[in-house]
Design a protein around this motif. Structure first.
Motif: not given
Length: 165
Positions: A6-17, A58-62, A109-113
């Motif tokens: 199953r997909a868990w959706k997150f956005g851009d710039d998810i940092s190690t923090d 996720a998006g960009k820069n994971f 983009n074509g994947i949802d939570e």
């Protein structure tokens, strides 16, 4: 290597923090305990609800931010089978492959939570079973597949020695 989950959706710039919140730094020598807080700052329920085999999408820069090796380790310990993102921070990417966590660069983009996915790491095909669609990712090089099959770089080197590929 075909993975399903199953997909868990997150956005851009998810940092190690976001992945391993700094307030839990004292748990860095107890990774199973730290994994109970994985992605807590991005989704407070993630660690409690993620199931073995699920994907982070996720998006960009994971994985941007500090070069904590703990971040991909606790994602893997939480049961996530792979991370799919538009792009990854370079050091996070390297650390993840080295510890045996698969990553694919793909247009998410074509994947949802909650979408059910089937991911072929060798070909880069990502099937969205929920929507009946397919997305092409950049397939992983053979050497990375072999490292992942052995559970990470340390296991690979133990088995094959310091082989140049």
């Amino acid at each position: 290597m075909i993975l399903k989950g199953r997909a868990w959706k997150f956005g851009d710039d998810i940092s190690t923090d976001h992945i391993t919140p700094g307030r839990y730094y004292h748990l860095r020598s107890n990774l199973p305990e730290l994994a109970k807080h994985v992605m807590e700052d991005a989704n407070p329920d993630f660690a409690k609800l993620v199931k073995p085999g699920d994907f982070i999408v996720a998006g960009k820069n994971f994985g941007c931010g500090s070069s904590r090796e703990h971040a991909p380790r606790v994602i893997k310990l939480a049961g996530v089978s792979a991370v799919l993102a538009k792009s990854f921070a370079r050091i996070f990417y390297r650390n993840a492959i080295n510890i045996g966590l698969p990553l694919l660069i793909v247009d998410t983009n074509g994947i949802d939570e909650g979408d059910q996915l089937e991911v072929n790491l060798s070909t880069g095909e990502v099937k969205n079973l929920t929507k009946g669609t397919s997305i092409s990712a950049r397939p992983l090089p053979d050497v990375m597949i072999r490292i992942l099959q052995e559970g990470g770089l340390v296991n690979y080197v133990k088995k094959y020695g310091d082989v140049r590929v």
